[in-house]
Design an enzyme around this catalytic site. Structure first.
Site, mmCIF file in Angstrom:
data_model
loop_
_atom_site.group_PDB
_atom_site.id
_atom_site.type_symbol
_atom_site.label_atom_id
_atom_site.label_comp_id
_atom_site.label_asym_id
_atom_site.label_seq_id
_atom_site.Cartn_x
_atom_site.Cartn_y
_atom_site.Cartn_z
ATOM 1 N N ASP A 13 0.862 -1.301 -0.079
ATOM 2 C CA ASP A 13 -0.012 -0.091 -0.073
ATOM 3 C C ASP A 13 1.042 1.044 0.138
ATOM 4 O OD1 ASP A 13 -2.153 -1.633 0.029
ATOM 5 O OD2 ASP A 13 -2.284 -1.702 2.325
ATOM 6 N N LYS A 16 1.687 1.743 -5.159
ATOM 7 C CA LYS A 16 2.423 1.333 -6.304
ATOM 8 C C LYS A 16 1.292 1.635 -7.577
ATOM 9 C CE LYS A 16 2.027 -2.465 -4.312
ATOM 10 N NZ LYS A 16 1.974 -2.328 -2.887
ATOM 11 N N GLY A 40 -4.500 -4.282 -3.900
ATOM 12 C CA GLY A 40 -5.569 -3.439 -3.956
ATOM 13 C C GLY A 40 -4.771 -2.148 -4.470
ATOM 14 N N HIS A 41 -4.763 -1.794 -5.811
ATOM 15 C CA HIS A 41 -3.996 -0.809 -6.285
ATOM 16 C C HIS A 41 -4.932 0.381 -6.605
ATOM 17 C CE1 HIS A 41 -0.414 -3.665 -7.219
ATOM 18 N NE2 HIS A 41 -0.699 -3.642 -5.734
ATOM 19 N N GLN A 223 1.681 -6.206 -3.222
ATOM 20 C CA GLN A 223 2.362 -6.232 -1.639
ATOM 21 C C GLN A 223 3.698 -5.445 -1.373
ATOM 22 O OE1 GLN A 223 1.237 -9.699 -3.177
ATOM 23 N NE2 GLN A 223 -0.679 -8.804 -2.558
HETATM 24 P P1 GDP Z 1 -0.704 0.413 -3.506
HETATM 25 O O1 GDP Z 1 -1.254 -1.024 -3.263
HETATM 26 O O2 GDP Z 1 0.620 0.315 -3.265
HETATM 27 O O3 GDP Z 1 -1.078 0.402 -4.840
HETATM 28 O O4 GDP Z 1 -1.546 1.298 -2.635
HETATM 29 P P2 GDP Z 1 -3.162 1.653 -2.381
HETATM 30 O O5 GDP Z 1 -3.842 1.935 -3.318
HETATM 31 O O6 GDP Z 1 -3.291 0.371 -1.600
HETATM 32 O O7 GDP Z 1 -3.036 2.681 -1.195
HETATM 33 C C1 GDP Z 1 -2.119 3.948 -1.480
HETATM 34 C C2 GDP Z 1 -3.427 5.073 -1.289
HETATM 35 O O8 GDP Z 1 -2.981 6.370 -1.194
HETATM 36 C C3 GDP Z 1 -4.408 5.182 -2.410
HETATM 37 O O9 GDP Z 1 -5.681 5.390 -1.543
HETATM 38 C C4 GDP Z 1 -3.837 6.152 -3.132
HETATM 39 O O10 GDP Z 1 -5.075 6.847 -4.123
HETATM 40 C C5 GDP Z 1 -3.388 7.133 -2.031
HETATM 41 N N1 GDP Z 1 -1.995 7.832 -2.604
HETATM 42 C C6 GDP Z 1 -1.128 7.492 -3.374
HETATM 43 N N2 GDP Z 1 -0.169 8.275 -3.606
HETATM 44 C C7 GDP Z 1 -0.703 9.465 -2.483
HETATM 45 C C8 GDP Z 1 0.073 10.657 -2.273
HETATM 46 O O11 GDP Z 1 1.328 10.964 -2.823
HETATM 47 N N3 GDP Z 1 -0.650 11.521 -1.331
HETATM 48 C C9 GDP Z 1 -2.066 10.993 -0.840
HETATM 49 N N4 GDP Z 1 -2.450 11.808 -0.038
HETATM 50 N N5 GDP Z 1 -2.417 9.795 -1.029
HETATM 51 C C10 GDP Z 1 -1.742 9.136 -2.188
HETATM 52 P P1 IMO Z 2 -1.118 -4.294 -2.118
HETATM 53 O O1 IMO Z 2 -0.621 -4.933 -3.462
HETATM 54 C C1 IMO Z 2 -0.920 -4.829 2.158
HETATM 55 C C2 IMO Z 2 -1.441 -8.674 3.803
HETATM 56 C C3 IMO Z 2 -2.458 -9.110 4.382
HETATM 57 C C4 IMO Z 2 -2.086 -10.135 5.546
HETATM 58 C C5 IMO Z 2 -0.764 -10.754 4.835
HETATM 59 C C6 IMO Z 2 -1.100 -12.148 4.069
HETATM 60 O O2 IMO Z 2 -2.092 -3.663 -2.183
HETATM 61 O O3 IMO Z 2 0.092 -3.357 -1.384
HETATM 62 P P2 IMO Z 2 -2.662 -12.920 2.074
HETATM 63 O O4 IMO Z 2 -4.142 -12.554 1.786
HETATM 64 O O5 IMO Z 2 -1.842 -12.432 1.116
HETATM 65 O O6 IMO Z 2 -2.288 -14.220 2.519
HETATM 66 O O7 IMO Z 2 -2.436 -11.961 3.480
HETATM 67 O O8 IMO Z 2 -0.544 -10.144 3.699
HETATM 68 N N1 IMO Z 2 -1.400 -8.176 2.497
HETATM 69 C C7 IMO Z 2 -1.419 -6.915 2.090
HETATM 70 N N2 IMO Z 2 -1.057 -5.946 3.020
HETATM 71 N N3 IMO Z 2 -1.326 -4.520 0.801
HETATM 72 C C8 IMO Z 2 -1.357 -5.571 -0.110
HETATM 73 O O9 IMO Z 2 -1.421 -5.685 -0.888
HETATM 74 C C9 IMO Z 2 -1.531 -6.839 0.596
HETATM 75 N N4 IMO Z 2 -1.706 -8.093 0.237
HETATM 76 C C10 IMO Z 2 -1.793 -8.931 1.229
HETATM 77 O O10 IMO Z 2 -3.218 -8.248 5.126
HETATM 78 O O11 IMO Z 2 -1.386 -9.419 6.712
HETATM 79 MG MG MG Z 3 -3.003 -1.604 -1.789
#
Ligand code: GDP
Ligand code: IMO
Ligand code: MG
Length: 431
Positions: A13, A16, A40-41, A223
């Site tokens: 998170d 990415k 979840g991206h 991840q």
């Molecule tokens: P990922 O799994 O690495 O793709 O990240 P996620 O999408 O799960 O979580 C990142 C969250 O931060 C999302 O809600 C993005 O929209 C948000 N985000 C990404 N870059 C920035 C930033 O520079 N500032 C803020 N405030 N939010 C951001």
């Molecule tokens: P992105 O790509 C954050 C965590 C789960 C749990 C552990 C194992 O959005 O960064 P699983 O279901 O993979 O067997 O769970 O890994 N986990 C993540 N945490 N971002 C993710 O993906 C994750 N995918 C799995 O919360 O601790």
């Molecule tokens: Mg994510």
């Protein structure tokens, strides 16, 4: 144009999806190589917000071809639903989405085993998985008893599904889980096989041919390094190699064809699920970061655990991934912090650790050694050039670079595409 791996450098998170979306303009192909719909991206384009779980983020850029590689585990119902969702928003998938025939299939019993195993675990044993069946599906892959996407193309697919369901009902019964009805699973999976057949291909050959034509490939990690099954905080990890090495085994592109590795890193740290987290803040500051950063899981909606930037984790991640430069995200979330702390090392039983220890029992006992930097106390989310950042924000970035030994090439100050800028001395986009 360069073949690039982009990985999460903390516990996932990091942003990415957003960074992938920005740099896809430089790449013809975007490839997911590990994980599944546990990811979840988030990508924000204008008023639109997309959360992608299985589809590579390149699907939102016209002209970009996308591959779900052999290293991914695929829940076919989740894939079908996601394809329908992006199509309904006007993004075509036919002829530009390719799914590896070698990728393993997540079955209903994988999800149930995931859920019921977690349910029976003691507090200490719980991993806090996403309950998507990821671990059990990879376990079947390693045990050589899994079904692969290519099996969907075979005339006896229905029979294979039936046998697997019956076989796994024995395990489910022992776990006290409900037993799927073989006929129903066969009907569901044969229907899914029919709709997904046009996407299933030998993506290993497809990608290598593209590489030979000089088309550049972006590998989208899911991840983060600390969730990697080998290098992360085992057993509190996911079941695949989220580190850069996974891009080769999960796609079939050889290591010498990779030209650079970008590490995405937040200006602080978050984690979802169980396991050690040395810089975690169980106080008002942690709550303030969660609120300012909207730190709630993109897949499960769970509140993310929040803490200060951990330079030990970043240094370790730089080492095992060979990071060329950082994409530093969510700097704006720190705008209101009067003082910002950075963990520069750990301390355990009087000993100082500059790297992440391999033993989980040691890591669980590690205390962070902090350094304090002054906050900048002003809004950064409208800034569009590195040089316009407040001095204290630039000093913070310089300190992170020093502590990790890696330069920052991209800075993000908001969720949208245009809230991103580059440090030209480190990275010049080719488009
Ligand atoms: P990922 O799994 O690495 O793709 O990240 P996620 O999408 O799960 O979580 C990142 C969250 O931060 C999302 O809600 C993005 O929209 C948000 N985000 C990404 N870059 C920035 C930033 O520079 N500032 C803020 N405030 N939010 C951001
Ligand atoms: P992105 O790509 C954050 C965590 C789960 C749990 C552990 C194992 O959005 O960064 P699983 O279901 O993979 O067997 O769970 O890994 N986990 C993540 N945490 N971002 C993710 O993906 C994750 N995918 C799995 O919360 O601790
Ligand atoms: Mg994510």
């Amino acid at each position: 144009m360069a073949n690039t791996i982009l990985i999460g450098s903390q516990w996932g998170d990091e942003g990415k999806g957003k960074i992938i979306d920005v740099i896809t303009t430089e790449h013809k192909w975007v490839v997911r190589y590990q994980g599944g719909n546990n990811a979840g991206h988030t990508v924000e384009i204008g008023e639109e917000r997309h959360v992608l779980h299985l589809l590579p983020s390149g699907i939102l850029r016209e002209g970009c071809s996308c591959v779900i590689g052999n290293g991914v585990v695929i829940d076919p119902a989740a894939l079908k639903q996601e394809i329908d969702e992006v199509e309904s928003r006007g993004y075509a998938t036919a002829g530009r989405l390719f799914v590896s025939d070698r990728a393993h299939v997540i079955m209903p019993y994988h999800r149930l085993i995931d859920e019921y195993r977690e349910g029976r675990a003691t507090a200490k044993e719980k991993i806090g998985t996403t309950k998507r069946g990821i671990g059990p599906s990879y376990a079947d892959k390693a045990a050589r008893v899994g079904l692969r996407m290519g099996d969907m193309l075979l005339p006896d697919f229905a029979e294979r599904v039936r046998r697997k369901v019956e076989e796994n009902n024995v395990i489910l019964e022992a776990l006290g889980a409900p037993l799927p009805v073989a006929d129903e699973v066969v009907a569901e999976y044969t229907a899914l096989a029919k709709s997904l057949t046009p996407y299933i291909q030998d993506t290993v050959t497809l990608l290598n041919q593209a590489d030979r034509r000089g088309e550049s490939i972006l590998f989208e990690g899911a991840q983060g390094a600390m969730l990697d099954i080998d290098f992360g905080t085992y057993p509190y990890v996911t079941s695949s190699n989220a580190t850069a090495g996974g891009a080769c085994t999960g796609s079939g592109i050889p290591p010498h064809r990779i030209e650079r590795v970008i590490g995405v890193i937040k200006g602080y740290t978050t984690r979802v699920g169980e396991g050690p987290f040395p810089t975690e803040l169980n106080d008002d500051t942690g709550e303030a970061l969660r609120r300012a950063g909207n730190e709630f899981g993109a897949t499960t909606g769970r509140p993310r655990r929040c803490g200060w930037f951990d330079a030990v984790v970043a240094r370790y991640s730089a080492m095992i991934n060979g990071i060329d430069f950082w994409a530093l995200t969510k700097m704006d979330v720190l705008d209101q912090q009067p003082v910002i702390r950075v963990c520069v090392a750990y301390e355990y039983e009087g000993q100082r650790y500059e790297q992440v220890p391999g033993l989980i029992s040691v890591l669980e006992g590690c205390r962070p050694v902090y350094e304090e930097l002054p906050g900048w106390n002003c809004r950064t989310s409208d800034i569009t050039r590195f040089d316009d950042l407040p001095d204290r924000a630039r000093a913070y970035i310089a300190r992170l670079e020093e502590l990790t030994g890696v330069s920052v090439g991209i800075v993000s100050v908001g969720p949208q595409r245009d809230r991103t800028f580059v440090v030209e001395s480190v990275y010049q986009p080719s488009v």
